[in-house]
Scaffold this motif. Structure first.
Motif, PDB file in Angstrom:
ATOM      1  N   ALA A  42     -32.048 -15.428  18.604  1.00  0.00           N
ATOM      2  CA  ALA A  42     -31.052 -16.346  18.057  1.00  0.00           C
ATOM      3  C   ALA A  42     -29.826 -15.599  17.561  1.00  0.00           C
ATOM      4  O   ALA A  42     -28.690 -16.048  17.758  1.00  0.00           O
ATOM      5  CB  ALA A  42     -31.672 -17.165  16.933  1.00  0.00           C
ATOM      6  N   VAL A  43     -30.031 -14.452  16.934  1.00  0.00           N
ATOM      7  CA  VAL A  43     -28.892 -13.665  16.432  1.00  0.00           C
ATOM      8  C   VAL A  43     -28.065 -13.125  17.595  1.00  0.00           C
ATOM      9  O   VAL A  43     -26.832 -13.110  17.545  1.00  0.00           O
ATOM     10  CB  VAL A  43     -29.392 -12.525  15.517  1.00  0.00           C
ATOM     11  CG1 VAL A  43     -28.297 -11.532  15.220  1.00  0.00           C
ATOM     12  CG2 VAL A  43     -29.948 -13.088  14.236  1.00  0.00           C
ATOM     13  N   LEU A  65     -31.028  -6.968  18.452  1.00  0.00           N
ATOM     14  CA  LEU A  65     -31.943  -6.169  19.269  1.00  0.00           C
ATOM     15  C   LEU A  65     -32.989  -5.457  18.421  1.00  0.00           C
ATOM     16  O   LEU A  65     -34.166  -5.394  18.793  1.00  0.00           O
ATOM     17  CB  LEU A  65     -31.164  -5.157  20.102  1.00  0.00           C
ATOM     18  CG  LEU A  65     -30.421  -5.700  21.306  1.00  0.00           C
ATOM     19  CD1 LEU A  65     -29.673  -4.576  22.011  1.00  0.00           C
ATOM     20  CD2 LEU A  65     -31.375  -6.366  22.267  1.00  0.00           C
ATOM     21  N   VAL A  66     -32.583  -4.919  17.279  1.00  0.00           N
ATOM     22  CA  VAL A  66     -33.524  -4.216  16.400  1.00  0.00           C
ATOM     23  C   VAL A  66     -34.580  -5.184  15.873  1.00  0.00           C
ATOM     24  O   VAL A  66     -35.775  -4.870  15.872  1.00  0.00           O
ATOM     25  CB  VAL A  66     -32.773  -3.513  15.256  1.00  0.00           C
ATOM     26  CG1 VAL A  66     -33.727  -3.049  14.173  1.00  0.00           C
ATOM     27  CG2 VAL A  66     -31.968  -2.354  15.796  1.00  0.00           C
ATOM     28  N   VAL A  67     -34.159  -6.366  15.454  1.00  0.00           N
ATOM     29  CA  VAL A  67     -35.120  -7.353  14.957  1.00  0.00           C
ATOM     30  C   VAL A  67     -36.083  -7.761  16.067  1.00  0.00           C
ATOM     31  O   VAL A  67     -37.287  -7.903  15.841  1.00  0.00           O
ATOM     32  CB  VAL A  67     -34.376  -8.568  14.364  1.00  0.00           C
ATOM     33  CG1 VAL A  67     -35.326  -9.709  14.064  1.00  0.00           C
ATOM     34  CG2 VAL A  67     -33.625  -8.171  13.112  1.00  0.00           C
ATOM     35  N   SER A  68     -35.578  -7.927  17.293  1.00  0.00           N
ATOM     36  CA  SER A  68     -36.445  -8.279  18.418  1.00  0.00           C
ATOM     37  C   SER A  68     -37.435  -7.158  18.729  1.00  0.00           C
ATOM     38  O   SER A  68     -38.611  -7.420  19.004  1.00  0.00           O
ATOM     39  CB  SER A  68     -35.612  -8.585  19.665  1.00  0.00           C
ATOM     40  OG  SER A  68     -34.834  -9.730  19.461  1.00  0.00           O
ATOM     41  N   ALA A 101     -22.174  -4.928  16.200  1.00  0.00           N
ATOM     42  CA  ALA A 101     -23.147  -4.796  15.115  1.00  0.00           C
ATOM     43  C   ALA A 101     -24.125  -5.969  15.115  1.00  0.00           C
ATOM     44  O   ALA A 101     -25.333  -5.787  14.927  1.00  0.00           O
ATOM     45  CB  ALA A 101     -22.432  -4.696  13.778  1.00  0.00           C
ATOM     46  N   VAL A 102     -23.610  -7.166  15.339  1.00  0.00           N
ATOM     47  CA  VAL A 102     -24.478  -8.348  15.404  1.00  0.00           C
ATOM     48  C   VAL A 102     -25.463  -8.214  16.555  1.00  0.00           C
ATOM     49  O   VAL A 102     -26.660  -8.504  16.421  1.00  0.00           O
ATOM     50  CB  VAL A 102     -23.626  -9.628  15.542  1.00  0.00           C
ATOM     51  CG1 VAL A 102     -24.478 -10.825  15.923  1.00  0.00           C
ATOM     52  CG2 VAL A 102     -22.878  -9.904  14.252  1.00  0.00           C
ATOM     53  N   PHE A 103     -24.973  -7.755  17.698  1.00  0.00           N
ATOM     54  CA  PHE A 103     -25.840  -7.562  18.857  1.00  0.00           C
ATOM     55  C   PHE A 103     -26.909  -6.507  18.580  1.00  0.00           C
ATOM     56  O   PHE A 103     -28.085  -6.690  18.901  1.00  0.00           O
ATOM     57  CB  PHE A 103     -24.981  -7.159  20.063  1.00  0.00           C
ATOM     58  CG  PHE A 103     -25.749  -7.076  21.340  1.00  0.00           C
ATOM     59  CD1 PHE A 103     -26.153  -8.229  21.999  1.00  0.00           C
ATOM     60  CD2 PHE A 103     -26.066  -5.858  21.894  1.00  0.00           C
ATOM     61  CE1 PHE A 103     -26.862  -8.162  23.179  1.00  0.00           C
ATOM     62  CE2 PHE A 103     -26.785  -5.773  23.069  1.00  0.00           C
ATOM     63  CZ  PHE A 103     -27.178  -6.933  23.720  1.00  0.00           C
ATOM     64  N   ALA A 104     -26.519  -5.416  17.932  1.00  0.00           N
ATOM     65  CA  ALA A 104     -27.475  -4.342  17.624  1.00  0.00           C
ATOM     66  C   ALA A 104     -28.534  -4.819  16.634  1.00  0.00           C
ATOM     67  O   ALA A 104     -29.719  -4.515  16.790  1.00  0.00           O
ATOM     68  CB  ALA A 104     -26.727  -3.132  17.065  1.00  0.00           C
TER      69      ALA A 104
END
Length: 76
Positions: free
Chosen positions: A18-19, A45-48, A39-42
């Motif tokens: 979602a992010v 990805l880290v949360v995923s 930064a939002v994309f990174a």
């Protein structure tokens, strides 16, 4: 199988997706800094990836072995 890890991991995968997919297209916010979008994309990805790791730990009983993680750290 530990359902607590699996459920938490799947929830984090959903939040990460979602992010990553939630920011509007660049044409809607032309003044949005490119670094902020990256930064939002990174973060998404880290949360995923954390979610994927939690699902893997919840599904595989071998990954919950206390001696596996120090050995993995020494290899890295």
């Amino acid at each position: 199988m530990n359902w607590n890890y699996v459920g938490t991991g799947l929830a984090l995968i959903g939040i990460g997706l979602a992010v990553v997919l939630a920011p509007p297209p660049p044409s809607w916010w032309p003044n949005m800094p490119k670094a902020l979008m990256q930064a939002v994309f990174a973060v998404g990805l880290v949360v995923s990836l954390i979610g994927v790791l939690l699902v893997a730990v919840g599904v595989s009983p071998v990954l919950k072995d206390k001696t596996l993680w120090p050995q993995t750290g020494m290899v890295i």
